[in-house]
Design an enzyme around this catalytic site. Structure first.
Site, short mmCIF file in Angstrom:
data_model
loop_
_atom_site.label_atom_id
_atom_site.label_comp_id
_atom_site.label_asym_id
_atom_site.label_seq_id
_atom_site.Cartn_x
_atom_site.Cartn_y
_atom_site.Cartn_z
N ASP A 234 -3.55 -1.70 -7.07
CA ASP A 234 -4.13 -2.23 -5.83
C ASP A 234 -5.58 -2.68 -6.03
O ASP A 234 -6.51 -1.89 -5.90
CB ASP A 234 -4.02 -1.14 -4.76
CG ASP A 234 -4.48 -1.61 -3.41
OD1 ASP A 234 -4.84 -2.78 -3.27
OD2 ASP A 234 -4.48 -0.79 -2.48
N SER B 234 -8.12 -2.19 -3.12
CA SER B 234 -8.78 -0.88 -3.03
C SER B 234 -9.88 -0.72 -4.07
O SER B 234 -10.98 -0.28 -3.76
CB SER B 234 -7.76 0.25 -3.23
OG SER B 234 -6.96 0.37 -2.10
N ARG C 248 0.85 -1.20 0.00
CA ARG C 248 0.00 0.00 0.00
C ARG C 248 0.88 1.24 0.00
O ARG C 248 0.98 1.95 0.98
CB ARG C 248 -0.92 -0.08 1.19
CG ARG C 248 -1.70 -1.38 1.12
CD ARG C 248 -3.00 -1.28 1.72
NE ARG C 248 -4.00 -1.48 0.71
CZ ARG C 248 -5.30 -1.56 1.00
NH1 ARG C 248 -5.70 -1.41 2.21
NH2 ARG C 248 -6.16 -1.75 0.03
P1 NAD Z 1 -9.21 -2.60 5.80
O1 NAD Z 1 -10.17 -3.15 4.81
O2 NAD Z 1 -8.10 -3.47 6.30
O3 NAD Z 1 -10.04 -2.10 7.10
C1 NAD Z 1 -11.17 -1.28 6.97
C2 NAD Z 1 -11.21 -0.28 8.09
O4 NAD Z 1 -11.56 -0.90 9.33
C3 NAD Z 1 -9.88 0.44 8.33
O5 NAD Z 1 -10.06 1.82 8.15
C4 NAD Z 1 -9.56 0.09 9.78
O6 NAD Z 1 -8.90 1.12 10.47
C5 NAD Z 1 -10.93 -0.18 10.36
N1 NAD Z 1 -10.96 -0.94 11.62
C6 NAD Z 1 -10.19 -1.99 12.00
N2 NAD Z 1 -10.55 -2.42 13.23
C7 NAD Z 1 -11.57 -1.63 13.64
C8 NAD Z 1 -12.35 -1.58 14.82
N3 NAD Z 1 -12.14 -2.42 15.84
N4 NAD Z 1 -13.32 -0.64 14.90
C9 NAD Z 1 -13.53 0.23 13.87
N5 NAD Z 1 -12.82 0.23 12.71
C10 NAD Z 1 -11.84 -0.69 12.61
O7 NAD Z 1 -8.55 -1.28 5.31
P2 NAD Z 1 -8.50 -0.62 3.85
O8 NAD Z 1 -9.76 0.04 3.58
O9 NAD Z 1 -8.08 -1.65 2.86
O10 NAD Z 1 -7.32 0.43 3.99
C11 NAD Z 1 -6.86 0.98 5.20
C12 NAD Z 1 -6.04 2.21 4.88
O11 NAD Z 1 -4.87 1.87 4.14
C13 NAD Z 1 -6.72 3.25 3.98
O12 NAD Z 1 -7.64 4.06 4.60
C14 NAD Z 1 -5.52 4.03 3.48
O13 NAD Z 1 -5.08 4.98 4.43
C15 NAD Z 1 -4.48 2.97 3.35
N6 NAD Z 1 -4.40 2.58 1.93
C16 NAD Z 1 -3.31 3.02 1.22
C17 NAD Z 1 -3.20 2.68 -0.12
C18 NAD Z 1 -2.04 3.12 -0.93
O14 NAD Z 1 -1.36 4.04 -0.54
N7 NAD Z 1 -1.76 2.45 -2.03
C19 NAD Z 1 -4.17 1.87 -0.74
C20 NAD Z 1 -5.26 1.46 0.02
C21 NAD Z 1 -5.35 1.80 1.35
#
Ligand code: NAD
Length: 368
Positions: free
Chosen positions: A130, A133, A122
């Site tokens: 990705d 995403s 990420r």
């Molecule tokens: P994910 O699907 O792993 O998780 C979804 C969300 O659940 C996350 O925001 C996490 O903080 C939240 N979560 C976990 N435990 C929790 C709890 N107990 N209570 C409430 N919420 C909880 O995450 P995702 O959507 O795939 O991505 C997470 C982050 O990664 C993104 O927001 C972003 O900042 C980063 N990201 C970066 C890139 C990149 O730079 N290429 C790409 C995708 C995501």
């Protein structure tokens, strides 16, 4: 390079890994693209479109598996499919990697390089590749539409001759990629939206979409490595449950998307919290695939408890197959451009993208 696109055979999988416009771009880059007949049919991409884009259509799956240097797939292959790969072939798919996977051992034994799309780092460099995403964006959107269609009430405020309807309240738990898209979609439907996450850094993103951030306080912060969340300690979990319990009872639509990489989904909503919700409300548990965020979720099923409908949908991106495939395919074009740059196949342990993705031994510098 011969790039092979087999038809997905997993039950309920309607996507295809590469769509015709990407075929044309791959051919322009100097590759041959072998497509199994009907590979795109369930995503509404006909064989004719593939042929017009320059693909070679093969009626028999075994020809695609046996002739390709690189296979690109959505779902992991079956063992029978993997056995048809050429030695030294490369396969790219969502492998759902786990320890002691017999499929991975089987591929390793035959010298095949397996690259897992869940492990695309990420980072800014890999953002365009990705698929987690791009597919989560679709899941977040579809979750709101599914939930609103099951709701006994309306989401938008309506002022009509038949009276005024107050806007519905939507609550999004987990404001990652799926959650942020769910917020945007619920807002477009006219709901009053609030959201909660254990990573305080998302507060601004939630607010910029016009939703209220439900603060769990400084004691509950779980920002882990690589921008993901980590598991909460017991006292943090108790505080989170208290906040959830107070907030959820007034909600019409609840979308849960909380995930911690490599772990079962955190269980956040108890049966008692559901019991306190208003009858006719809906919970859509987007985390159902990894166990679910609600104690009452049954993955792949819809249950009604205490008058609340709880949906546990599996593979939401596949339910919007044409655009899900298009986005997956765009990610794959970026990925192939990285994998096959300068006329060489780059799967090296120190490559910042393919290094971490490699499940089976990396092949070093094979000429393309
Ligand atoms: P994910 O699907 O792993 O998780 C979804 C969300 O659940 C996350 O925001 C996490 O903080 C939240 N979560 C976990 N435990 C929790 C709890 N107990 N209570 C409430 N919420 C909880 O995450 P995702 O959507 O795939 O991505 C997470 C982050 O990664 C993104 O927001 C972003 O900042 C980063 N990201 C970066 C890139 C990149 O730079 N290429 C790409 C995708 C995501």
């Amino acid at each position: 390079m011969h790039i092979g696109i087999p038809r997905e055979r997993a039950p309920g999988e309607h996507r295809v890994a590469i769509v015709p416009p990407t075929v044309a771009k791959l051919i322009k880059s100097g590759h041959h693209v072998l497509v199994e007949s009907e590979a795109g049919a369930r995503a509404y991409y006909s064989d004719l479109l593939y042929r017009d884009a320059g693909a070679t259509l093969l009626p028999d799956a075994s020809e695609v598996w046996g002739q390709a240097d690189i296979i690109i797939k959505v779902q992991r292959p079956t063992e029978a499919e993997a056995d048809q790969l050429r030695p030294d072939a490369v396969i790219v798919a969502l492998f759902r990697p786990s320890a002691n996977d017999p499929l991975v051992d089987r591929l390793a034994a035959r010298g095949i390089t397996a690259l897992s799309l869940e492990r695309v780092p990420r980072t800014t460099l890999a953002q365009s590749m990705d698929v987690l995403s791009s597919q989560a964006t679709i899941a977040g959107y579809q979750a709101v539409l599914l939930g609103s269609s099951q709701l006994a009430r309306l989401l938008p405020m309506l002022t009509t001759a038949a009276g005024t309807i107050a806007p519905g309240k939507a609550f999004i738990i987990g404001a990652g990629v799926a959650g942020l898209q769910a917020i945007a979609t619920a807002r477009r439907l006219g709901a009053i939206v609030s959201a909660l996450d254990v990573r305080p850094v998302v507060k601004e993103q939630v607010q910029s979409l016009g939703a209220t951030f439900v603060d769990v306080g400084p004691a509950v912060g779980a920002a882990g490595e690589g921008g993901y969340a980590k598991e909460l300690a017991n006292d943090q979990q108790a505080r989170l449950q208290e906040v959830l319990s107070n907030h959820i009872k007034d909600m019409d639509l609840v979308i849960t998307t909380a995930q911690v990489p490599g772990r079962p989904a955190p269980q956040l909503l108890t049966a008692d919290m559901v019991r306190r919700m208003r009858p006719g409300s809906v919970i859509v548990d987007v985390a159902a695939e990894t166990g679910g965020n609600c104690a009452l979720t049954r993955p792949g099923e819809t249950v009604i408890e205490f008058g609340v409908t709880i949906l546990g949908p599996l593979n939401l991106p596949s339910t919007i197959p044409q655009h899900a495939s298009l986005m997956f395919s765009n990610n794959m074009f970026s990925f192939v451009s990285h994998l096959l740059r300068d006329g060489t196949l780059h799967v090296e342990p120190d490559d910042p993208i393919t290094g971490p993705m490699c499940l089976v031994r990396p092949t070093v510098g094979v000429s393309a």
